[in-house]
Scaffold this active site. Structure first.
Site, mmCIF file in Angstrom:
data_model
loop_
_atom_site.group_PDB
_atom_site.id
_atom_site.type_symbol
_atom_site.label_atom_id
_atom_site.label_comp_id
_atom_site.label_asym_id
_atom_site.label_seq_id
_atom_site.Cartn_x
_atom_site.Cartn_y
_atom_site.Cartn_z
ATOM 1 N N GLN A 193 0.822 -1.210 0.000
ATOM 2 C CA GLN A 193 0.000 0.000 0.000
ATOM 3 C C GLN A 193 0.853 1.255 0.000
ATOM 4 O O GLN A 193 0.494 2.267 -0.594
ATOM 5 C CB GLN A 193 -0.920 0.007 1.222
ATOM 6 C CG GLN A 193 -2.062 -0.971 1.133
ATOM 7 C CD GLN A 193 -2.974 -0.704 -0.054
ATOM 8 O OE1 GLN A 193 -3.491 0.382 -0.214
ATOM 9 N NE2 GLN A 193 -3.153 -1.698 -0.911
ATOM 10 N N HIS A 221 1.629 3.054 -3.308
ATOM 11 C CA HIS A 221 0.588 3.694 -4.117
ATOM 12 C C HIS A 221 0.873 5.179 -4.324
ATOM 13 O O HIS A 221 0.692 5.709 -5.413
ATOM 14 C CB HIS A 221 -0.781 3.518 -3.455
ATOM 15 C CG HIS A 221 -1.501 2.284 -3.904
ATOM 16 N ND1 HIS A 221 -1.903 2.074 -5.199
ATOM 17 C CD2 HIS A 221 -1.882 1.175 -3.226
ATOM 18 C CE1 HIS A 221 -2.502 0.909 -5.296
ATOM 19 N NE2 HIS A 221 -2.508 0.336 -4.109
ATOM 20 N N GLU A 280 -9.526 0.876 4.887
ATOM 21 C CA GLU A 280 -9.945 0.335 3.590
ATOM 22 C C GLU A 280 -9.625 -1.161 3.533
ATOM 23 O O GLU A 280 -10.458 -1.977 3.172
ATOM 24 C CB GLU A 280 -9.230 1.083 2.464
ATOM 25 C CG GLU A 280 -9.543 0.533 1.078
ATOM 26 C CD GLU A 280 -8.670 1.160 0.000
ATOM 27 O OE1 GLU A 280 -9.028 1.037 -1.187
ATOM 28 O OE2 GLU A 280 -7.621 1.760 0.334
ATOM 29 N N HIS A 281 -8.389 -1.514 3.860
ATOM 30 C CA HIS A 281 -7.960 -2.917 3.891
ATOM 31 C C HIS A 281 -7.523 -3.257 5.314
ATOM 32 O O HIS A 281 -6.737 -2.523 5.916
ATOM 33 C CB HIS A 281 -6.778 -3.161 2.952
ATOM 34 C CG HIS A 281 -7.018 -2.755 1.536
ATOM 35 N ND1 HIS A 281 -6.613 -1.530 1.028
ATOM 36 C CD2 HIS A 281 -7.623 -3.400 0.506
ATOM 37 C CE1 HIS A 281 -6.951 -1.453 -0.247
ATOM 38 N NE2 HIS A 281 -7.574 -2.562 -0.587
ATOM 39 N N HIS A 300 -54.038 13.590 3.680
ATOM 40 C CA HIS A 300 -53.590 12.217 3.903
ATOM 41 C C HIS A 300 -54.662 11.424 4.661
ATOM 42 O O HIS A 300 -54.979 10.280 4.316
ATOM 43 C CB HIS A 300 -52.274 12.208 4.708
ATOM 44 C CG HIS A 300 -51.051 12.488 3.881
ATOM 45 N ND1 HIS A 300 -50.814 13.700 3.303
ATOM 46 C CD2 HIS A 300 -50.009 11.698 3.537
ATOM 47 C CE1 HIS A 300 -49.667 13.671 2.648
ATOM 48 N NE2 HIS A 300 -49.146 12.452 2.773
#
Length: 856
Positions: free
Chosen positions: A681, A684, A750-751, A843
């Protein structure tokens, strides 16, 4: 390391012999060798043997190194003046066998090798020096050198990690005799084949790229060394002179042996159609990156149409100069990783165009870089006055600077950055404020980015295809006639090699199987009270847009992760948007996936302009109802902008931020696995979020993980990115699995990767995470590509509220209710009462008017 080391020791060196020697490694060149002895066109690695009869001149040694000498060989008497001042890897010490023991420890540590003059070439005797000079290369020169050594002597010495020095007076281009040994015979003497047929596996390379794997025999090696041609041994047909019938011949630049003396590398210049029998440059497929660009530019330089943009660049030096300066300025202004990569690619394109126009290749550039790397003196490095704003002007010519005296030594070797380390916190000692800070992500300046993308979005919204074509030319650097490809797609656009196609097919099958299981096929029916039946059923979102980042990158995995659930959900229109390559095409990998998932259109555009086209539609681009997919901050900002525009009537999958991973590890973890997961990661981008949560790990155990991070990072191509992301990353020390998972749930990664003794048992405790990877053999990479789960996941803490992309992301749910007359008799009074309570009499009336008919 060489097989043997030639020493130029004659006035008139045979030029053919010298060229053969240059193909197999460095040559020792005495400093008093006449320049005419070395042809100017001969690229030979040189070890300079300095004249021992003259006095030490440190400036002269520095000049030899600056001019490209690989190493200098200095006598022992000079050691105290050069060791510790000049780079150790560039120094070899010249010794007589009698004074080898007089070398001090400090001198041994400050050199890379020793050249020993001895009257005996006994391998066992020389082996004692190998042990004494541990870690240094050992070269041995027989004195007097009146007759050549035998091949067995060369073999015994080389296998004892000693390299014999052979004066050129004892080497010949002709057959071996009592007076001289053939240069090829000397080279092959120590080689060992572990194959029954006696052949040597041979990797053929060009400019550092592998062209193919072949085999060599003693006979073919000798002929290649002597002729400079690519000659190998066919296992079926005997001696194979490459290109003899096809014309695709080779010029051999260098031949190297591997560390075990049982395999070879041929560095060649390939001619003709290419190395492979399929008329491709390499047996491993087409070139990529810079070399593919070079090949394209060379081809266009020779035959591009007169009206083409590339031909215009070649024929208009002022335009090319302006583009180089423009792209250099844009690179300097770039801020994010994606912007820097994008602008650097543009600058390299135009710079390489300039090189090709002048007959300069990447190989020439690399040679120049290598030559500069050998310099031990450096300019001050200030910019020239015309480029500097506030920097004083400095001389632009290089000058040699004498090294300081030994009382103040300097290191001339290339400096390296410090250790790659994460920040460590003990959760048990952290204050509530510190703990809160550990959970924070970098602040995303979404308002600023939305302001930047709004003019782009508005332009596409107002002018449609015309704006889209202009913006694609500007940002994607592709001049297109049309922006959309509709099926059926041309077969040639989806052609792939068998391994890539098979890999995509397996990934497609796994992702399809997992997402098909998520598909709701039945209607939910519940009778909430007698006569009142409520139901819920799903319908696909009719038109979806899938954004696949790309351009020069190839991301078939993202196309799969978005396309498969759209296909499974039954979306009627699937519009895939991805940036085109410079020639206007889409990578065949993405095209193949588009074919698999049944894409109804492919938009050749990227960035905010692609998002705008999907949101509003153009003359040719179909409008969609929901936009999916990751992207840089420009794409993210454009998605956020259009989803809030009621005229667009479009939704998006989820907010996006930098990629992130949280790893929980206890004492059963494999440090190498943990480090690899963190780095997967961290590479990235510089803003990637990496967190390691340890469970009762000692400092020694944590150190082992950090050592693995350091070791693995240093050999990765994206180490410069990792150097920036890892120091921003965290190690959080906890005392129990419960404490670790509680922190993870608060972080909402995220992970999430679980390196725990019983990882599966911890899964029920996980409340917030995009996707979980359970156990040591479940790397995050599997989820990214082919296990079956989706890799489009919530980041930035949004895993508290959002799911990752799934089949239901491409569906909407419709509810229905059916109330019978008896049911309304029971339910109606409740509804009317609540409507009266809210003051909504209409209503209530809708119920009462029915009740009156039922009780009448």
């Amino acid at each position: 390391m060489s097989v043997f080391l030639p020493l130029l020791d004659g006035g008139n060196i045979d030029q053919a012999l010298l060229r053969s020697l240059a193909r197999i490694g460095p040559v020792i060149v005495p400093s008093n060798t006449p320049p005419s002895s070395l042809p100017p066109d001969l690229d030979v690695s040189r070890y300079i043997l300095l004249d021992q009869t003259s006095s030490l001149n440190l400036d002269e040694i520095v000049q030899w190194l600056d001019l490209g000498a690989d190493k200098v060989i200095v006598p022992l008497a000079w050691a105290k003046d050069v060791v510790g001042v000049l780079p150790a890897d560039r120094l070899i010490l010249l010794l007589d066998v009698s004074n080898a023991s007089a070398v001090s420890d400090s001198v041994r540590k400050g050199i890379s090798g020793v050249l020993i003059k001895t009257s005996t070439l006994d391998a066992d005797f020389i082996g004692s020096f190998t042990r004494f000079f541990s870690g240094a290369d050992i070269y041995v020169l027989s004195t007097p050198s009146s007759s050549p050594p035998s091949q067995s002597t060369i073999r015994d010495l080389r296998r004892a990690n000693t390299i014999i020095v052979l004066p050129t007076t004892l080497l010949t281009y002709s057959a071996t005799s009592e007076q001289a040994i053939n240069v090829a015979d000397a080279f092959v003497a120590p080689l060992i084949s572990d194959r029954p047929d006696g052949l040597f596996p041979t990797v053929v390379t060009e400019d550092g790229r592998s062209l193919g794997l072949v085999y060599s025999s003693t006979e073919s090696i000798k002929e290649s060394i002597l002729t400079g041609k690519g000659i190998y041994q066919s296992r079926k047909h005997g001696l194979w002179r490459k290109g003899e019938t096809s014309g695709a011949s080779q010029t051999v630049l260098g031949i190297r042996v591997d560390c075990d003396l049982d395999a070879l590398e041929f560095n060649v210049v390939q001619k003709g159609s290419g190395f492979c029998h399929l008329s491709r440059p390499s047996c491993f497929g087409e070139s990529k990156g810079l070399y593919a660009l070079q090949k394209t530019l060379q081809s266009r330089f020779e035959s591009s149409p007169a009206e083409s943009y590339t031909r215009r660049l070649f024929s208009d030096p002022e335009l090319l100069r302006a583009k180089i300066m423009e792209e250099a300025d844009e690179l300097c202004s770039a801020e994010t990783q994606e912007e820097v990569a994008f602008e650097a690619a543009d600058l390299i394109y135009f710079a390489l165009t300039r090189c090709i126009a002048s007959g300069v290749t990447i190989y020439d550039i690399e040679r120049s870089l290598d030559k500069k790397a050998k310099k031990v003196t450096r300019r001050k490095g200030d910019a020239k006055p015309k480029w500097a704003e506030n920097t004083p002007a400095t001389a632009s010519t290089s000058t040699f600077t004498r090294p300081p005296p030994r009382s103040a030594p300097v290191s001339w070797s290339k400096t390296t950055d410090g250790p790659i380390r994460m920040r460590t916190y003990d959760l048990s000692k952290a204050s509530p404020e510190t703990r809160s800070q550990l959970l924070r992500r970098p602040v995303l300046k979404s308002d600023e980015m939305i302001a930047k993308v709004k003019p782009i979005v508005d332009d596409v919204r107002q002018r449609g295809d015309a704006a889209l074509l202009e913006l694609t030319a500007k940002f994607d650097k592709a001049k297109l006639d049309s922006t959309v490809i509709f099926p059926p797609f041309a077969p040639e656009s989806t052609q792939l090699t068998d391994p890539i196609r098979n890999a995509i097919d397996v990934a497609y099958a796994n992702v399809q199987k997992f997402h098909a299981a998520q598909n709701e096929k039945t209607t939910l029916v519940v009778e909430t009270m007698p006569g009142v039946v409520c139901s819920r059923f799903s319908r696909p979102i009719a038109r979806v847009g899938l954004y696949v980042p790309g351009g020069t990158a190839i991301l078939p995995s993202t196309a799969l992760m978005l396309g498969v659930p759209a296909q499974v959900a039954g979306c009627k229109q699937i519009v895939l948007a991805t940036p085109p390559r410079p020639d206007g095409s889409i990578s065949p990998e993405v095209m193949y996936v588009a074919h698999l998932v049944g894409a109804s259109a492919i938009l050749k555009a990227g960035g905010a302009q692609a998002v705008a086209a999907l949101a509003y539609g153009t003359q040719t681009v179909p409008k969609v109802d929901k936009i999916f997919g990751p992207g840089n901050q420009w794409v993210t900002a454009a998605k956020m902008l259009v989803q809030n525009d009621t005229d667009a009537l479009v939704s998006i999958d989820m907010p996006a931020g930098p990629s992130e991973v949280l790893v929980i590890a206890d004492s059963t973890c494999n440090p190498a696995f943990v480090a690899a997961d963190l780095l997967s990661q961290a590479e990235h981008g510089v803003d990637s979020q990496v967190v390691l949560v340890t469970v009762n790990l000692s400092q020694e155990e944590i150190n082992r993980i950090e050592e693995e991070v350091e070791a693995q990072a240093r050999v990765l191509p994206r180490v410069d990115i990792i150097r920036q992301s890892i120091p921003k990353s965290l190690i959080v020390k906890t005392t129990s699995v419960d404490e670790a998972i509680k922190f993870s749930n608060d972080y909402a990664p995220e992970h999430l990767i679980l390196h725990l003794k019983d990882a599966r048992s911890a899964l029920p405790q996980v409340e917030n995470a995009g996707s979980v990877f359970v156990g040591p053999y479940s790397p995050e990479s599997c989820g990214d590509y082919a296990s079956g789960t989706n890799h489009t996941l919530p980041t930035n803490g949004y895993a508290r509220q959002f799911s990752g992309v799934n089949t239901q992301s491409f569906q909407k749910h419709i509810t229905s209710q059916e109330v019978t007359a008896d049911g309304l008799l029971g339910l109606g009074p409740v509804v009317a009462t609540l409507a009266d309570c809210e003051g909504l009499q209409a209503h209530a009336n809708a119920v009462r008017i029915r009740l009156r008919t039922l009780v009448a």
